[in-house]
Every structure is written in C-alpha cells, then in structure tokens.
Design a protein around this motif. Structure first.
Motif, PDB file in Angstrom:
ATOM      1  N   GLN A  17       0.829  -1.207   0.000  1.00 15.42           N
ATOM      2  CA  GLN A  17       0.000   0.000   0.000  1.00 15.42           C
ATOM      3  C   GLN A  17       0.866   1.261   0.000  1.00 15.42           C
ATOM      4  O   GLN A  17       0.587   2.225  -0.730  1.00 15.42           O
ATOM      5  N   ILE A  18       1.933   1.247   0.802  1.00 16.71           N
ATOM      6  CA  ILE A  18       2.834   2.405   0.854  1.00 16.71           C
ATOM      7  C   ILE A  18       3.477   2.628  -0.516  1.00 16.71           C
ATOM      8  O   ILE A  18       3.564   3.763  -0.995  1.00 16.71           O
ATOM      9  N   TRP A  19       3.953   1.542  -1.145  1.00 19.66           N
ATOM     10  CA  TRP A  19       4.541   1.636  -2.491  1.00 19.66           C
ATOM     11  C   TRP A  19       3.561   2.298  -3.453  1.00 19.66           C
ATOM     12  O   TRP A  19       3.897   3.257  -4.155  1.00 19.66           O
ATOM     13  N   ASN A  20       2.335   1.772  -3.490  1.00 17.66           N
ATOM     14  CA  ASN A  20       1.346   2.277  -4.444  1.00 17.66           C
ATOM     15  C   ASN A  20       0.981   3.732  -4.176  1.00 17.66           C
ATOM     16  O   ASN A  20       0.910   4.547  -5.106  1.00 17.66           O
ATOM     17  N   GLN A  24       1.775   6.667  -6.758  1.00 15.07           N
ATOM     18  CA  GLN A  24       0.573   7.270  -7.326  1.00 15.07           C
ATOM     19  C   GLN A  24       0.489   8.752  -6.995  1.00 15.07           C
ATOM     20  O   GLN A  24      -0.020   9.547  -7.793  1.00 15.07           O
ATOM     21  N   SER A  25       1.027   9.160  -5.840  1.00 11.85           N
ATOM     22  CA  SER A  25       1.032  10.573  -5.487  1.00 11.85           C
ATOM     23  C   SER A  25       1.941  11.377  -6.411  1.00 11.85           C
ATOM     24  O   SER A  25       1.826  12.596  -6.510  1.00 11.85           O
ATOM     25  N   LEU A  26       2.840  10.670  -7.101  1.00 10.86           N
ATOM     26  CA  LEU A  26       3.752  11.315  -8.049  1.00 10.86           C
ATOM     27  C   LEU A  26       3.211  11.287  -9.469  1.00 10.86           C
ATOM     28  O   LEU A  26       3.843  11.802 -10.391  1.00 10.86           O
ATOM     29  N   GLY A  27       2.059  10.634  -9.645  1.00  9.97           N
ATOM     30  CA  GLY A  27       1.497  10.487 -10.979  1.00  9.97           C
ATOM     31  C   GLY A  27       2.122   9.368 -11.776  1.00  9.97           C
ATOM     32  O   GLY A  27       2.011   9.333 -12.999  1.00  9.97           O
ATOM     33  N   LEU A  28       2.790   8.419 -11.072  1.00 10.45           N
ATOM     34  CA  LEU A  28       3.431   7.295 -11.739  1.00 10.45           C
ATOM     35  C   LEU A  28       2.591   6.038 -11.575  1.00 10.45           C
ATOM     36  O   LEU A  28       2.157   5.708 -10.469  1.00 10.45           O
ATOM     37  N   TRP A  29       2.378   5.343 -12.678  1.00 15.88           N
ATOM     38  CA  TRP A  29       1.583   4.107 -12.689  1.00 15.88           C
ATOM     39  C   TRP A  29       2.298   3.043 -11.870  1.00 15.88           C
ATOM     40  O   TRP A  29       3.473   2.762 -12.097  1.00 15.88           O
ATOM     41  N   LEU A  85       4.483   7.147   2.834  1.00 13.57           N
ATOM     42  CA  LEU A  85       3.133   7.662   2.631  1.00 13.57           C
ATOM     43  C   LEU A  85       3.169   9.181   2.557  1.00 13.57           C
ATOM     44  O   LEU A  85       3.973   9.829   3.239  1.00 13.57           O
ATOM     45  N   PRO A  86       2.324   9.787   1.743  1.00 14.64           N
ATOM     46  CA  PRO A  86       2.260  11.248   1.711  1.00 14.64           C
ATOM     47  C   PRO A  86       1.961  11.812   3.097  1.00 14.64           C
ATOM     48  O   PRO A  86       1.453  11.113   3.976  1.00 14.64           O
ATOM     49  N   ASP A  87       2.285  13.096   3.289  1.00 14.17           N
ATOM     50  CA  ASP A  87       2.094  13.738   4.599  1.00 14.17           C
ATOM     51  C   ASP A  87       0.682  13.535   5.124  1.00 14.17           C
ATOM     52  O   ASP A  87      -0.307  13.576   4.392  1.00 14.17           O
ATOM     53  N   SER A  88       0.591  13.301   6.435  1.00 16.92           N
ATOM     54  CA  SER A  88      -0.709  13.236   7.113  1.00 16.92           C
ATOM     55  C   SER A  88      -0.585  14.015   8.410  1.00 16.92           C
ATOM     56  O   SER A  88       0.464  14.566   8.739  1.00 16.92           O
ATOM     57  N   LEU A  89      -1.665  14.051   9.181  1.00 13.79           N
ATOM     58  CA  LEU A  89      -1.651  14.777  10.449  1.00 13.79           C
ATOM     59  C   LEU A  89      -0.686  14.151  11.445  1.00 13.79           C
ATOM     60  O   LEU A  89      -0.199  14.821  12.358  1.00 13.79           O
ATOM     61  N   LYS A  90      -0.397  12.850  11.277  1.00  5.94           N
ATOM     62  CA  LYS A  90       0.397  12.147  12.285  1.00  5.94           C
ATOM     63  C   LYS A  90       1.854  11.964  11.898  1.00  5.94           C
ATOM     64  O   LYS A  90       2.656  11.519  12.709  1.00  5.94           O
ATOM     65  N   HIS A  91       2.237  12.288  10.675  1.00  2.78           N
ATOM     66  CA  HIS A  91       3.641  12.121  10.323  1.00  2.78           C
ATOM     67  C   HIS A  91       4.028  13.025   9.162  1.00  2.78           C
ATOM     68  O   HIS A  91       3.184  13.438   8.370  1.00  2.78           O
ATOM     69  N   SER A  92       5.304  13.326   9.103  1.00  3.35           N
ATOM     70  CA  SER A  92       5.870  14.113   8.017  1.00  3.35           C
ATOM     71  C   SER A  92       6.651  13.182   7.110  1.00  3.35           C
ATOM     72  O   SER A  92       7.534  12.442   7.567  1.00  3.35           O
ATOM     73  N   ALA A  93       6.334  13.205   5.827  1.00  2.00           N
ATOM     74  CA  ALA A  93       7.027  12.332   4.888  1.00  2.00           C
ATOM     75  C   ALA A  93       8.528  12.623   4.884  1.00  2.00           C
ATOM     76  O   ALA A  93       9.351  11.704   4.820  1.00  2.00           O
ATOM     77  N   ALA A 146      10.602  14.551  -3.813  1.00  2.00           N
ATOM     78  CA  ALA A 146      10.806  14.404  -2.375  1.00  2.00           C
ATOM     79  C   ALA A 146      11.989  13.491  -2.077  1.00  2.00           C
ATOM     80  O   ALA A 146      12.888  13.840  -1.307  1.00  2.00           O
ATOM     81  N   THR A 147      12.010  12.306  -2.716  1.00  3.52           N
ATOM     82  CA  THR A 147      13.105  11.363  -2.463  1.00  3.52           C
ATOM     83  C   THR A 147      14.433  11.935  -2.925  1.00  3.52           C
ATOM     84  O   THR A 147      15.454  11.793  -2.236  1.00  3.52           O
ATOM     85  N   SER A 148      14.457  12.590  -4.080  1.00  5.13           N
ATOM     86  CA  SER A 148      15.686  13.241  -4.535  1.00  5.13           C
ATOM     87  C   SER A 148      16.164  14.249  -3.495  1.00  5.13           C
ATOM     88  O   SER A 148      17.364  14.349  -3.201  1.00  5.13           O
TER      89      SER A 148
END
Length: 312
Positions: A17-20, A24-29, A85-93, A146-148
């Motif tokens: 799920q994290i991979w997808n 997907q948040s990057l627009g990559l299939w 995972l993209p940023d959420s209220l509980k963690h910073s990517a 982000a990863t770069s």
C-alpha cells in the motif's frame, strides 16, 4: 513518534500500500500487488529481511526502504527505493524519509561498504529490474522530487542522469537504408536463451527470460548482438506483453552501429510476432551513442531520473 525496525512477514500488505500510494502521489503508474511484491523482492535467494527497513508511527507502517550489496563490488551498496506515505496529520514524509536513509547508512557502513548508490540502475543486480513503475531502472525519477531531496539533504551527489525510452511495436517500422538492406541480404539472425552462470546475477534476474539476438555474416562471424528481457509468465513481475532492451553491441566499431541497429530492429519484429507490444530501454548521459541509436529506431523518451552517490 517514528520507530524503525526490520521487515516482518506481516508487513507485506502495508508495504504494498505504501509503495502504491507513494508512486501514485507522483502520478506514476504502479499497480503493485502482494504476489508481485513477493516475487520481485522477497522471493530472492539473497533477500535479507534486516536490509528492508520499516518506519512505523503508532505501530502502523508509514514508510520503508531497502538496500542491497552490489554483486562483484563489495564496496558498493544500492538503495533502489525509498517509499513513504504522503504527509498526514500524524507524520511528516520528509521526517520519515530522512530517518530511513540515516538508519540504512549506519547499517551499510557497519558491513564495510564505502559507497552508496541511491536509485535503481539497469545493471545493479538489485532484482528490481522491470518492477513498475521503476522499469529497467531510471534511478530516482524526476517526478519523485521528495526522495531526490532527501538524498541531497544527506550529502548525496548526482552521479548519472538516466532516460527511459519506449517503442510501441504496433507502430514500429524498421528503418531502411542501403547499409541495412545489405545486412539483410548478407547476414543471418539467430536467437538464443542466456542463462547466467553466477548464482547472484541469476537470482536477480529470476523473474525474466533473457534472450539474445545475434547477427552473423556468411562466414559465421558475429557482427552484432542485442539482449532482451521478457517477463517470466510464472513470476509476472511485469506484463508478458512488455520487454526490456538490455545491452547491445556492434562487433566492428567502423560500421557506426549499423549492425546493432539492424539486430535490434530484427529483434523487435520477432518480439512483435510473439505477442510483445511494448519495449523499453534505458540510456545514460555517459553513453550518448545509445541515445542516438534508440532515437534512430523510433524509441520515444518517457521518463528521466538520477542516480545519486555518497562515499564515506
């Protein structure tokens, strides 16, 4: 609070799920499923669960990364992916990504490796070859800013620029010129299955079938060859209708690549007849002649990325 630990078998659904979500948040299939994840990453003779690091928040996986030693190069380690995972209220990517990279750096240094490569390349032997959306290996995709950024913040330098090209075989027509017509009349194309002799590289490519197309002249001498990687129908890490163009070479440098261009074109036609619809290939800024070769065969640029490097 973020905690880091080694991989557990119960993590598989969460890591998929994290991979997808990451890609997907990057627009990559990235239609990865647990069976593909198992075949591509876990089902390797060299897989070590201690090298797959999982980040959790409140005991829930929110990110992971994986490092592997590079075959035949004991001083090198490769980090094919960092998925968060993209940023959420509980963690910073960003916080998670940097924590994962810092943690794996300490692990890698303890093994005696002196250099880390960030991003998957086409010849690193990581086993990630063909896994969508990484394809043949384009390092860290430009879309994954982000990863770069995490690599750059920790002192990694861009080592090599990579570009991925694709050709749709339904629209492919082999180039025609006087040299290629002469090669068609005076040479023969044969195909052979390549089986890796060393166990480590064989394990890294256990999900693909490697085929080599060889052009020989009337005297039986090899003029050129080209390798293609096809998806093993049992592993199904990437679609069986797709293939990857690997290494290729003209034996005579004076032919200006004509023989290898003819060999690849012939291979593409045969692959199309066997049901392959798309072929991808990677080139780097260190091999501009390969870029010219691919463009001459009507491959189109689809994605670019960067391999990062850090020496201790």
């Amino acid at each position: 609070m973020t905690k880091l630990r080694r991989f557990l078998n119960t993590d598989i659904p969460a890591l998929v799920q994290i991979w997808n979500e990451h890609f997907q948040s990057l627009g990559l299939w990235s239609p990865l499923d647990p069976s593909t994840f198992h075949a591509a990453i876990l089902n390797r003779t060299f897989f070590d669960p201690r090298q797959l690091i999982v980040a959790t928040v409140d005991d829930r996986p929110v990110g992971w990364t994986h490092w592997l030693p590079v075959p035949d190069k004991p001083e090198l380690a490769v980090v094919p992916v960092v998925c968060v995972l993209p940023d959420s209220l509980k963690h910073s990517a960003t916080e998670i990504g940097l924590a994962l990279l810092n943690h794996l750096e300490k692990q890698i240094q303890e093994t005696g490796c002196s250099r880390i490569i960030g991003g998957s390349g086409p010849t690193d032997g990581s086993g990630y070859c063909g896994v969508p959306p990484l394809g043949p290996g384009i390092g860290i995709a430009d879309a994954d800013r982000a990863t770069s950024g995490w690599f750059m913040q920790l002192g990694y330098s861009p080592r090599r620029r990579l570009a991925q090209y694709e050709v749709q075989l339904a629209r492919f027509r082999p180039p025609i010129d006087r040299t290629l017509v002469q090669l068609r009349r005076s040479t023969t194309i044969t195909k052979q299955r390549i089986i890796r002799a060393d166990a480590r590289h064989a394990a890294a490519l256990s999900h693909v079938d490697q085929e080599r197309y060889i052009t020989t002249d009337r005297g039986g001498d090899v003029a050129a060859w080209a390798d293609f990687y096809l998806s093993d129908p049992e592993a199904m890490v990437f679609p069986v209708s797709h293939a990857i163009l690997g290494a290729c070479k003209s034996v005579d440098p004076e032919d200006h690549g004509a023989a290898v261009r003819y060999t690849i074109a012939s291979g593409l036609q045969q692959l199309s007849n066997s049901g392959v619809t798309q072929v991808t290939a990677v080139t780097s800024d260190q091999h501009p002649h390969r870029t010219v070769l691919l463009r001459g065969l009507r491959f189109e640029l689809t994605t670019e990325g960067t391999l990062f490097s850090k020496t201790f």
